[in-house]
Structures are given as C-alpha cells and as structure tokens.
Design an enzyme around this catalytic site. Structure first.
Site, PDB file in Angstrom:
ATOM      1  N   ASN A 145     -10.940  25.292   0.029  1.00  0.00           N
ATOM      2  CA  ASN A 145     -11.855  24.609   0.948  1.00  0.00           C
ATOM      3  C   ASN A 145     -11.297  24.857   2.338  1.00  0.00           C
ATOM      4  OD1 ASN A 145     -13.343  22.899   2.515  1.00  0.00           O
ATOM      5  ND2 ASN A 145     -12.605  20.997   1.570  1.00  0.00           N
ATOM      6  N   LYS A 199     -12.453  24.091   5.137  1.00  0.00           N
ATOM      7  CA  LYS A 199     -12.741  23.029   6.114  1.00  0.00           C
ATOM      8  C   LYS A 199     -13.184  23.646   7.444  1.00  0.00           C
ATOM      9  CE  LYS A 199      -9.645  20.061   3.547  1.00  0.00           C
ATOM     10  NZ  LYS A 199      -8.757  18.900   3.516  1.00  0.00           N
ATOM     11  N   HIS A 246     -16.966  15.502  -0.409  1.00  0.00           N
ATOM     12  CA  HIS A 246     -15.571  15.536   0.032  1.00  0.00           C
ATOM     13  C   HIS A 246     -15.235  14.255   0.803  1.00  0.00           C
ATOM     14  CE1 HIS A 246     -11.866  16.716   1.983  1.00  0.00           C
ATOM     15  NE2 HIS A 246     -11.740  17.605   1.009  1.00  0.00           N
ATOM     16  N   GLU A 292     -13.623  13.777   3.387  1.00  0.00           N
ATOM     17  CA  GLU A 292     -13.804  13.864   4.847  1.00  0.00           C
ATOM     18  C   GLU A 292     -15.275  13.664   5.226  1.00  0.00           C
ATOM     19  OE1 GLU A 292     -11.774  17.613   5.201  1.00  0.00           O
ATOM     20  OE2 GLU A 292      -9.924  16.597   4.605  1.00  0.00           O
ATOM     21  N   GLU A 296      -9.633  14.139  -5.834  1.00  0.00           N
ATOM     22  CA  GLU A 296      -8.807  14.273  -4.638  1.00  0.00           C
ATOM     23  C   GLU A 296      -8.413  12.891  -4.148  1.00  0.00           C
ATOM     24  OE1 GLU A 296      -9.733  18.473  -2.801  1.00  0.00           O
ATOM     25  OE2 GLU A 296     -10.674  16.873  -1.664  1.00  0.00           O
ATOM     26  N   GLY A 354      -3.857  16.721   2.801  1.00  0.00           N
ATOM     27  CA  GLY A 354      -3.287  17.138   4.084  1.00  0.00           C
ATOM     28  C   GLY A 354      -2.052  16.361   4.494  1.00  0.00           C
ATOM     29  N   SER A 375      -2.774  18.468  -1.275  1.00  0.00           N
ATOM     30  CA  SER A 375      -1.460  19.079  -1.063  1.00  0.00           C
ATOM     31  C   SER A 375      -0.986  19.920  -2.255  1.00  0.00           C
ATOM     32  CB  SER A 375      -0.429  18.007  -0.707  1.00  0.00           C
ATOM     33  OG  SER A 375      -0.818  17.329   0.487  1.00  0.00           O
TER      34      SER A 375
END
Ligand code: 13P
Length: 255
Positions: free
Chosen positions: A10, A12, A97, A99, A169, A175, A215
């Site tokens: 991904n 991003k 996702h 985010e 996730e 991250g 991660s």
C-alpha cells in the site's frame, strides 16, 4: 486447506507518477522467482495507476488502488469508481484502511458499500479492519473486530468471498515500528475467521485469506507468516523499497 499467500504493498500518498515505473520494475525483478507461489500486488495512488499497469505488464505483479467509490459515476468530486479502476487495468483495491477511517470520515457502512461495489466489479478487495490502542486497552478488541466484520461484510455472500481478502491492521502497529507479536496477530486472525464462518459458513471461511498489516518487514515477516491463519501481508513503508518488499515476499514463498 492451502490458501495462496498474498503480499500487497500500500503505497499510500507516496511515490510520484514519474517514480512509479522504476519501483514496479524493481519489485517485479526482485520477486520474479516467487510469482507462482505468492500473489504479489502493488496498490498505488490512482494517479500512478497508468504508469504502474504499464510497467507491470508481462510480470507477476498485480496493480490496485487504495480506495474506490460505490457509485458507477456521477457528481462525486475526488472519488474514483470501480469501473474506472477496472478500465485502467487494475485487479485489486483496498477498502476501509484505518487512515481513511481516521482522516476521511470512513465508516463501517461506507466500507461495506465500497467493498460490495468492488466485488461486483470483479476486483479482488482487501478490506481492512483493526482496533486502536485505546480500544485494545479498554478490552474492546473483540467487540470492534466483530462489528467491523458484521457491518463491513453485510450482504456479502459466500460466493462473493472468492474476491474477498481481509486485512487485519491493528492501528497501533501502522507506521509505528511496533508490530503485533505473531501470537497476538494469530489470535485476532482466528477471531476474524470464526466471525467470517458465522457470516458465510465454515467451508467458505477456510478459503478466505487474511493478511496482517502493521510494520511488517523482512525481519519479522517469516514468524508472522508461519502462523496458521496469517495468509499474507499488507505492507506500507517496506513496500516502498523493492528489496524490503521482496524480502517479505521471499518469506511468504518459504512459509
Ligand atoms: P506500515 O507497514 O508502514 O506499518 O503500514 C501498514 C499499512 O497501513 C498497510 O496498509
């Protein structure tokens, strides 16, 4: 039950159109030997898709986008439809996702609409779910996962599951360099599969791949992918370096 491992990047909001072909080509070259054993995907910003599809042609790397809208067309400024994604040569899309949920108002309900639209368009959809640290610390892990599954997969049938991948996730691992331990991840993956079994039946649930994301790196991929219900990875930072991404794919090929 053997489920083919799926490792997806991904990207991003990283990688410019002018940088895209080089990264796709580097990934294809570094992973060519694993292409039969592992499904390899790069999900790119929509504006990178033409360059990505072009560079991936004739390789084992599939291309996807990071989101889709549920309407086929219309006055939805800034959105892209599943028909556009298919027309551009993609076979994959990410929905839900964290985010998107955190910064762009995505809800379980809109994730459901996007996921169903993607399946209807023939895309393989990687629907993301996962708890925040506050939710985990408050003992709400199971409640959150089950709700995200039940609402996110509303009206998704057993037949639809051929096009469905779930990505677990944990938000606190994205991250941050802080990975869920293999046991922590496996525990939630087993919960996801059990929840799926209630929705679409045990037999179908056994066929659906569940990716871990957060991660994941070459150094921790093997122990995560060794777990019985971890069928792949959704990779952020490490997907931006071909050698790191290839290291994860090598671990999946040997799992
Ligand atoms: P990182 O691998 O950078 O933690 O990102 C994970 C992710 O959000 C993939 O969708």
């Amino acid at each position: 039950m053997s489920r083919k491992k799926i490792i997806a990047g991904n990207w991003k909001m990283n990688v410019k159109p002018s940088e895209t072909a080089a990264l796709i080509k580097a990934v294809a070259e570094a992973t060519a030997e694993y292409g039969d054993k592992v499904e390899i995907v790069c999900c790119t910003p929509a504006i990178d898709v033409p360059a990505a599809v072009d560079a991936a042609a004739g390789t084992k790397v599939g291309v996807g986008t990071e989101n889709c809208h549920w309407k086929e067309s219309g006055a939805y400024t800034g959105e892209i439809s599943t028909g556009m994604i298919v027309d551009a040569g993609c076979h994959y899309v990410i929905t839900g996702h964290s985010e998107r949920r955190q910064y762009f108002g995505e809800t379980d309900e809109t994730v459901n609409l996007r996921t169903r639209a993607a399946i209807a368009a023939g895309l393989t959809v990687m629907m993301c779910i996962g708890e925040t640290l506050e939710e985990r610390d408050a003992g709400k892990l199971e409640e959150v996962i089950v709700r995200q599954m039940n609402v996110g997969l509303k009206d998704v049938t057993a037949a639809d599951c051929a096009k469905l991948v779930i990505a677990y996730e944990p938000v606190w691992a994205i991250g941050t360099g802080r990975t869920a331990t293999p046991d922590q991840a496996q525990e939630v993956h087993a919960l996801i599969r059990a929840t799926l079994a209630k929705l679409v039946g045990e037999e179908t649930a056994q066929t659906v791949r569940i990716q871990y994301g957060g991660s994941m790196k070459p150094g921790n991929a093997a122990e995560l992918l060794a777990k019985p219900d971890i069928d792949g990875g959704l990779i952020g930072g490490a997907a931006l370096k071909a050698a790191d991404f290839a290291g994860i794919i090598a671990a999946a090929a040997n799992a």
